[in-house]
Design an enzyme around this catalytic site. Structure first.
Site, PDB file in Angstrom:
ATOM      1  N   LYS A   1       0.040   3.759  -2.775  1.00  0.00           N
ATOM      2  CA  LYS A   1      -1.038   4.755  -2.769  1.00  0.00           C
ATOM      3  C   LYS A   1      -0.520   6.193  -2.726  1.00  0.00           C
ATOM      4  O   LYS A   1      -1.267   7.126  -3.031  1.00  0.00           O
ATOM      5  CB  LYS A   1      -1.979   4.478  -1.595  1.00  0.00           C
ATOM      6  CG  LYS A   1      -2.752   3.159  -1.732  1.00  0.00           C
ATOM      7  CD  LYS A   1      -3.729   2.958  -0.583  1.00  0.00           C
ATOM      8  CE  LYS A   1      -4.627   1.750  -0.805  1.00  0.00           C
ATOM      9  NZ  LYS A   1      -4.041   0.478  -0.359  1.00  0.00           N
TER      10      LYS A   1
ATOM     11  N   SER B   1       0.789  -1.240   0.000  1.00  0.00           N
ATOM     12  CA  SER B   1       0.000   0.000   0.000  1.00  0.00           C
ATOM     13  C   SER B   1       0.815   1.280   0.000  1.00  0.00           C
ATOM     14  O   SER B   1       0.234   2.371  -0.104  1.00  0.00           O
ATOM     15  CB  SER B   1      -0.954   0.002   1.204  1.00  0.00           C
ATOM     16  OG  SER B   1      -2.053  -0.846   0.958  1.00  0.00           O
TER      17      SER B   1
ATOM     18  N   SER C   1      -6.331   3.630   3.962  1.00  0.00           N
ATOM     19  CA  SER C   1      -5.683   2.786   2.956  1.00  0.00           C
ATOM     20  C   SER C   1      -6.698   1.931   2.208  1.00  0.00           C
ATOM     21  O   SER C   1      -6.498   0.736   1.974  1.00  0.00           O
ATOM     22  CB  SER C   1      -4.620   1.891   3.603  1.00  0.00           C
ATOM     23  OG  SER C   1      -3.717   1.389   2.632  1.00  0.00           O
TER      24      SER C   1
ATOM     25  N   LYS D   1       3.369   5.886   5.693  1.00  0.00           N
ATOM     26  CA  LYS D   1       2.410   5.009   5.007  1.00  0.00           C
ATOM     27  C   LYS D   1       2.873   3.581   5.170  1.00  0.00           C
ATOM     28  O   LYS D   1       4.019   3.233   4.839  1.00  0.00           O
ATOM     29  CB  LYS D   1       2.305   5.347   3.522  1.00  0.00           C
ATOM     30  CG  LYS D   1       1.234   4.528   2.788  1.00  0.00           C
ATOM     31  CD  LYS D   1      -0.159   4.963   3.203  1.00  0.00           C
ATOM     32  CE  LYS D   1      -1.243   3.980   2.742  1.00  0.00           C
ATOM     33  NZ  LYS D   1      -1.303   2.757   3.575  1.00  0.00           N
TER      34      LYS D   1
END
Length: 366
Positions: A64, A61, A118, A223
């Site tokens: 992203k 992720s 997320s 993140k």
């Protein structure tokens, strides 16, 4: 009894030891559980710490962040995005917020859901809104990545859900995050948001980012990422005093990833030193008046933080302001600017002032 000669040798030895330069012991290398790791200086992009930093792996992720850049590049504020059947079919990364077919949300709330929660379905909704499909969106992602300067990255999905051809490196991921830090303040703010409220056409939902980096000192945003294939990945932006570092680890574990980032960044901070590129009062160039050269000196010091054994040289550039003919020069008045550059980045500037006064000679007319 000691001989006089032996005593003399002993005194000389003590003197030499006392005069020996003190050498700072280098900090021990950090213990990093993750297989791949990088720390870079956010300002210059210089690598401070590296562990298989250019080895390709799955970012999960963390992807992203790039999807968020394209969202802000391509979609105007307030624009509504609509969830399709394909979007809601995505593997879920949470059960708190799941889109329904036809549900709408604006760009700002989509960004929050993307980075705070997320949400994989939101990532696909963004991709479809911008490019029509995930496949076409991946082309935009890779184009964006190449424009930023990464070389070992290929994106396939907007969410980071596993695909064997969806990969990056910790070094590339650090560069992508650096781009977000430099040009996308809205993304960085959202990466540092623990709790956010989003509104859709159907409801209002409170989202909470449960990442542990919010409890870590000096971390201003991050993140996380996870898939079964990728294992745990994490990027953090860490600011301490006037130094900002970006750390990335991939193929770590849920708990160790935070320890990895703390160890990597603490080590990297210990390697940063102050470099004086231009001293206050240093002569940089001269300006001429009636054949006489007047020194232009830096009004203030220009210094910056750099890795102790930095391989990136800095460059000094001067610019002279006046384009018109000078009739006199006044001591202390600004006549230009000196700038310092490292790795193509301007890291400081100072006014160039005259070191002395000089009166011009009046010309005669025919």
């Amino acid at each position: 009894m000691f001989s006089k000669k032996l005593i003399c040798y002993f005194i000389i030895l003590c003197f030499l030891v006392g005069q020996a330069p003190k050498i700072e012991a280098s900090a021990p290398l950090p213990k990093v559980y993750g297989n791949f790791a990088t720390v870079i200086d956010a300002k210059t992009g210089e690598v401070i710490y590296s562990k298989q930093a250019r080895t390709k792996w799955y970012p999960a992720s963390m992807t992203k962040i790039v999807t968020a850049m394209l969202l802000l590049d391509s979609v105007e504020k307030g624009t509504m995005l609509t969830a399709s059947k394909q979007a809601v079919k995505q593997d879920v990364s949470n059960s708190i917020f799941l889109l329904k077919v036809g549900e709408k949300m604006n760009r700002e709330d989509a960004l929050k859901a993307l980075l705070v929660m997320s949400s994989n379905d939101v990532a696909t909704m963004i991709a479809e809104h911008i490019a029509g499909s995930e496949a076409k969106f991946s082309t935009l992602m890779n184009k964006k990545a190449k424009e930023i300067g990464v070389k070992d990255t290929n994106f396939v999905t907007p969410s980071g859900l596993h695909h064997p051809k969806h990969y990056t490196t910790t070094y590339d991921m650090a560069l992508l995050t650096r781009e977000a830090l430099q040009k996308y303040p809205e993304i960085i703010k959202t990466m540092g948001t623990k709790v956010a409220t989003v509104h859709t056409s159907l409801r209002t939902v409170k989202l909470t980012n449960r990442a542990q980096y919010f409890t870590k000192p000096h971390v201003i945003g991050g993140k996380t990422g996870y898939t079964d294939a990728a294992r745990n990945s994490l990027v953090e932006i860490v600011k301490k005093n006037d130094v900002t570092l970006i750390g990335v680890v991939m193929k770590s574990s849920k708990l160790e990833q935070y320890k990895d980032l703390a160890a990597m960044t603490n080590y990297s901070f210990s390697l940063m030193k102050n470099v004086v590129a231009v001293k206050q009062g240093q002569e940089i160039t001269t300006v001429k008046l009636n054949g006489t050269s007047v020194p232009l000196i830096a009004k203030t010091e220009i210094s910056y933080k750099s890795k102790i054994d930095s391989k990136l040289p800095f460059r000094i550039k001067e610019t002279i302001f006046p384009q018109e003919v000078l009739f006199n020069i006044e001591k202390g008045k600004q006549y230009g600017e000196v700038t310092v550059w490292k790795n193509g980045v301007k890291i400081g500037s100072a006014p160039l002032i005259a070191a002395m006064s000089l009166a011009g000679v009046a010309g005669s007319s025919d």
